[in-house]
Write an enzyme that holds these catalytic residues in place. Structure first.
Site, PDB file in Angstrom:
ATOM      1  N   TYR A 104     -47.638  37.188 -26.169  1.00  0.00           N
ATOM      2  CA  TYR A 104     -48.703  36.195 -25.989  1.00  0.00           C
ATOM      3  C   TYR A 104     -48.895  35.444 -27.293  1.00  0.00           C
ATOM      4  O   TYR A 104     -49.357  36.009 -28.281  1.00  0.00           O
ATOM      5  CB  TYR A 104     -49.983  36.893 -25.549  1.00  0.00           C
ATOM      6  N   TYR A 130     -55.959  37.495 -37.436  1.00  0.00           N
ATOM      7  CA  TYR A 130     -56.687  37.636 -38.696  1.00  0.00           C
ATOM      8  C   TYR A 130     -55.773  37.968 -39.881  1.00  0.00           C
ATOM      9  O   TYR A 130     -55.875  37.362 -40.939  1.00  0.00           O
ATOM     10  CB  TYR A 130     -57.812  38.683 -38.572  1.00  0.00           C
ATOM     11  N   LYS A 183     -46.023  34.309 -22.880  1.00  0.00           N
ATOM     12  CA  LYS A 183     -47.096  33.388 -22.491  1.00  0.00           C
ATOM     13  C   LYS A 183     -47.304  32.466 -23.676  1.00  0.00           C
ATOM     14  O   LYS A 183     -47.790  32.883 -24.728  1.00  0.00           O
ATOM     15  CB  LYS A 183     -48.376  34.149 -22.153  1.00  0.00           C
ATOM     16  N   ILE A 216     -50.085  31.958 -16.789  1.00  0.00           N
ATOM     17  CA  ILE A 216     -51.197  32.897 -16.708  1.00  0.00           C
ATOM     18  C   ILE A 216     -52.438  32.048 -16.865  1.00  0.00           C
ATOM     19  O   ILE A 216     -52.702  31.492 -17.927  1.00  0.00           O
ATOM     20  CB  ILE A 216     -51.097  34.003 -17.771  1.00  0.00           C
ATOM     21  N   ARG A 218     -56.288  31.058 -31.502  1.00  0.00           N
ATOM     22  CA  ARG A 218     -57.152  32.237 -31.566  1.00  0.00           C
ATOM     23  C   ARG A 218     -56.696  33.239 -32.627  1.00  0.00           C
ATOM     24  O   ARG A 218     -57.514  33.994 -33.142  1.00  0.00           O
ATOM     25  CB  ARG A 218     -57.210  32.937 -30.201  1.00  0.00           C
ATOM     26  N   THR A 251     -57.891  37.599 -22.750  1.00  0.00           N
ATOM     27  CA  THR A 251     -58.984  36.951 -23.470  1.00  0.00           C
ATOM     28  C   THR A 251     -60.134  36.591 -22.530  1.00  0.00           C
ATOM     29  O   THR A 251     -61.312  36.759 -22.868  1.00  0.00           O
ATOM     30  CB  THR A 251     -58.478  35.676 -24.157  1.00  0.00           C
TER      31      THR A 251
END
Length: 294
Positions: free
Chosen positions: A138, A112, A167, A209, A143, A49
């Site tokens: 992840y 989404y 993560k 991370i 997000r 990202t």
């Protein structure tokens, strides 16, 4: 290929520097890669990202990844961000990718679409069955608008040997502790939140991370190392030296904050691609002052 033990410590989610024309600044990218390696991070993450990958063309993404591989010159493992909300397209991309120089992939939960837990499981099953390199899940609900539950993470970690880590950026400590408690022995839990790294390591996570490791790699990596060796007094001192600047880095979004920090340190130009814009002057001055104090 990366092994689970190589994921212990600090990975850095590399930024993509731009010049005043909004073109990729490869000289600045050289500086960043060498800077974080010299300051003792443990592995590199490309096209996460923080890289603004969403605003790069396919050609630019390949150029950035190949450049990082070249500059790294085999010194540290490289993880490549590869995710999407079209499972078939992602699998096709994986099948067509040259993984020479890439040690693993970081695959974000589909965004989404808002799949349920079975949809998330089936998505990552397809990724696992197609990937020739190890996979880090992840989970970043802020997000993606979807959360990989502890049950789904543990299910995936038990059924697919090439899914070796997660993560976790959910901010849900109860969920993360459930994963740590019930995961297979070799499966790694990594913090996806700089500010939460020390408490998560205290709970049993084995690394991070990181965003701030782009700009303050030595101190942050040292904090992680001290925590992992149970030198908690020293780790806490470093943690509390960094909490204020970590908070400031994210107050106007990522990677605007870390790019301001890197600019203040003379490593890159303070340029982002729309729809992202630089932080305000007030935030920039605050970051600059905190850097000077450090």
């Amino acid at each position: 290929m990366i092994t689970p033990n190589q994921l212990r410590g600090t990975g850095v989610a590399l930024v993509t520097p731009f010049n005043s024309k909004k073109e990729i600044d490869f000289d600045a990218l050289d500086q960043i890669v060498n800077f974080v390696i010299q300051n003792q991070v443990d592995f590199l993450v490309a096209m996460g990202t923080t890289s603004e990958a969403a605003t790069l063309s396919n050609k630019e993404r390949l150029e950035v990844v190949h450049h990082i591989i070249k500059v790294n010159a085999g010194r540290l493992p490289i993880i490549l961000g590869m995710g999407g909300n079209n499972t078939a397209e992602l699998v096709d991309t994986i099948n067509k990718t040259d993984f020479d120089g890439i040690d693993g992939i970081l695959s974000v939960a589909p965004y989404y679409n808002k799949p349920n837990q079975e949809g998330l499981y089936q998505h990552f099953r397809a990724v696992a069955e197609s990937s020739p390199v190890p996979i880090i899940l992840y989970n970043v609900p802020s997000r993606t608008a979807s959360n990989i539950s502890a049950t789904t993470t543990i299910r995936l970690s038990n059924e697919f040997n090439n899914i070796i880590a997660v993560k976790e950026a959910s901010g849900d400590f109860e969920q993360i502790m459930d994963i740590i408690k019930n995961k297979p022995e070799n499966f790694k839990v990594l913090s996806g939140d700089d500010a939460a790294t020390l408490p998560l390591i205290a709970c049993g996570a084995e690394g991070v991370i990181s965003v701030i490791a782009n700009g303050i790699p030595f101190e942050f990596s040292q904090m992680v190392r001290e925590a992992l060796t149970n030198s908690m007094d020293e780790s806490r001192k470093l943690h509390y030296r960094l909490t204020d600047i970590i908070k400031k880095l994210f107050c106007e979004g990522n990677p605007a904050g870390i790019k301001a920090l890197l600019h203040a340190r003379g490593l890159i130009e303070n340029q982002l691609r729309l729809p992202l814009v630089p932080v305000t002057e007030e935030t920039y001055r605050s970051i600059q002052n905190q850097i000077n104090e450090l």
